[in-house]
Design a protein around this motif. Structure first.
Motif, PDB file in Angstrom:
ATOM      1  N   HIS A 175       6.496-141.710   3.106  1.00 14.15           N
ATOM      2  CA  HIS A 175       5.283-142.426   3.653  1.00 14.15           C
ATOM      3  C   HIS A 175       4.633-141.942   5.006  1.00 14.15           C
ATOM      4  O   HIS A 175       3.918-142.791   5.423  1.00 14.15           O
ATOM      5  CB  HIS A 175       5.492-143.816   3.511  1.00 14.15           C
ATOM      6  N   PRO A 196      12.793-145.516  -0.545  1.00 11.07           N
ATOM      7  CA  PRO A 196      11.776-144.102  -0.517  1.00 11.07           C
ATOM      8  C   PRO A 196      12.566-142.834  -0.475  1.00 11.07           C
ATOM      9  O   PRO A 196      13.716-142.857  -0.294  1.00 11.07           O
ATOM     10  CB  PRO A 196      11.054-144.450   0.727  1.00 11.07           C
ATOM     11  N   GLU A 229       0.912-141.420   5.000  1.00  4.91           N
ATOM     12  CA  GLU A 229       0.239-142.652   4.623  1.00  4.91           C
ATOM     13  C   GLU A 229       0.289-143.497   6.119  1.00  4.91           C
ATOM     14  O   GLU A 229      -0.824-144.263   6.431  1.00  4.91           O
ATOM     15  CB  GLU A 229       0.876-143.379   3.707  1.00  4.91           C
ATOM     16  N   ARG A 260       9.210-148.284   3.780  1.00  5.31           N
ATOM     17  CA  ARG A 260       8.510-147.021   3.799  1.00  5.31           C
ATOM     18  C   ARG A 260       9.156-145.976   4.718  1.00  5.31           C
ATOM     19  O   ARG A 260       9.464-146.596   5.810  1.00  5.31           O
ATOM     20  CB  ARG A 260       6.913-147.238   4.069  1.00  5.31           C
TER      21      ARG A 260
END
Length: 403
Positions: A378, A373, A381, A75
């Motif tokens: 991310h 990614p 998140e 991520r």
């Protein structure tokens, strides 16, 4: 954060990934493939250098093929660790991490309060892996490390290429890849120690060290004789015939690893008389007379096309193989049967093809749960879910260029 779909043996472990380019990302991708949760820290607005290593890009994604190749199961969080706020966030993330992997220049992270000695005092169980060109000690430690110069300094270029040609580097960045894999091995060993004692440790991986380590038989040939092994092109230094031969329509690799196999070859291809010649009778003799062996067998191999030789030699259990282009490699029925290419969904909406992890575990196989990614994909998140940072705080960090 949702990690319920991780299935590998490292499930439940968390990695803070401060690496870029190839050696470090190779290491952390392996950890991610085996189930670890990998948080990749990237520079805001720029990201991993390899995002710009294009062309080629993966169709429909805008991402470089280079980046896609070593960044799955991670991520991406954008974070400026040169800023005090970024350093504080990194330390907050480390509170829940088992492993930190970095490939900054020696001493660079210490300037940000993220060096091993600084973090070990605060996080004594942390496994901290540094991958650099020349390691943490020694006269070359401050130097930057690049694959081609490590191949040169580590000796492999002196061994690669035709005898009367230029030294050659290997066609893929093996110095980077081996350093990453050795780093992963070190991490797995350190985790075993930590699980038994609770104690973390520092893993010091130098690309030059790992390069010298895999000189293997050629390194030992030097240590046993004190003589530099010569470049032999496609021939083997210790076994003959074990090399490329021309055929009627191309080339083949013939790998005859012992005397019984050479005998079988001679008896089946009308050169049995060679077995009566002491210059051919043993592998040691063939090594001493390698040019004679090569000159004698070349016209034999040129009598038939490659496909004929592969069929005949395989039937006799004699090592051989065609010299495939990458198009032929990925079209090979065995490669396809082994599932060497995997397709993953991507945030761009276009699926990407990746080369699968070759480690086949019967009970806890590698999984492919997170596509490589997009930059910072991310960030919210992770920072909100893990650290409880609010939307307003995120906006303020973004306005300052911290994330």
């Amino acid at each position: 954060m949702n990690t319920k779909d991780a299935t590998g043996p490292l499930k439940g472990l968390r990695v803070l990934d401060l690496t870029r380019v190839l050696a470090g990302p190779t290491c952390t991708q392996m950890l991610g493939d085996l189930g670890a949760e990998v948080i990749k820290i990237e520079r805001p607005g720029a990201g991993d250098d390899t995002r710009g290593f294009a062309p080629p890009t993966m169709p429909g994604t805008g991402e470089s093929a280079y980046f896609i190749g070593v960044n799955r199961n991670k991520r991406s969080v954008t974070l400026d660790i040169a800023a005090p706020e970024g350093q504080a966030i990194a330390k907050q993330l480390l509170a829940d991490c088992d492993i930190l992997v970095e490939n900054f220049k020696v001493g660079a992270l210490a300037r940000y309060g993220l060096g091993y000695e600084q973090l070990h005092a605060e996080f004594p169980s942390l496994v901290y892996c540094s991958i650099t060109g020349f390691g943490q000690t020694g006269p070359y430690a401050p130097r930057p490390g690049y694959d081609s110069l490590i191949q040169a300094m580590g000796g492999v270029m002196s061994l690669t290429g035709e005898p009367d040609g230029l030294p050659q580097k290997v066609g893929v960045p093996v110095a980077d890849v081996f350093a990453g894999l050795y780093g992963c091995i070190g991490i797995l060993a350190a985790l075993r120690h930590r699980d038994r004692t609770g104690q973390g440790q520092h893993i010091d991986i130098g690309m030059l060290d790992t390069h010298v380590a895999w000189l293997a038989n050629q390194g030992m040939n030097y240590l046993s004789t004190g003589e530099n092994p010569p470049r032999l092109g496609n021939q083997h230094p210790n076994i003959v015939p074990y090399q490329v031969f021309p055929t009627a329509d191309g080339y083949i690799v013939l790998s005859i690893g012992n005397d019984p196999t050479f005998k079988r070859f001679c008896e089946n291809f009308d050169v049995a008389h060679l077995l009566e010649d002491p210059r051919f009778a043993t592998n040691a003799a063939r090594v001493e007379n390698r040019q004679l062996v090569t000159d004698t067998l070349t016209p034999v191999l040129k009598q038939h096309p490659t496909a004929w030789w592969v069929e005949q030699l395989e039937a006799l259990k004699i090592g051989c193989g065609p010299i495939n282009t990458l198009k032929e490699v990925f079209a090979d029925p065995h490669v396809q049967a082994r599932g060497v290419v995997v397709e993953m969904p991507h945030a761009s909406g276009t699926p990407v093809k990746i080369i699968a992890n070759p480690v086949r575990l019967s009970e806890t196989p590698a999984d492919y749960r997170i596509a490589p990614p997009m930059l910072g994909e991310h960030t919210e998140e992770i920072l909100q879910d893990l650290l409880g940072i609010s939307t307003a705080e995120m906006d303020a960090l973004r306005a300052k260029g911290i994330v």
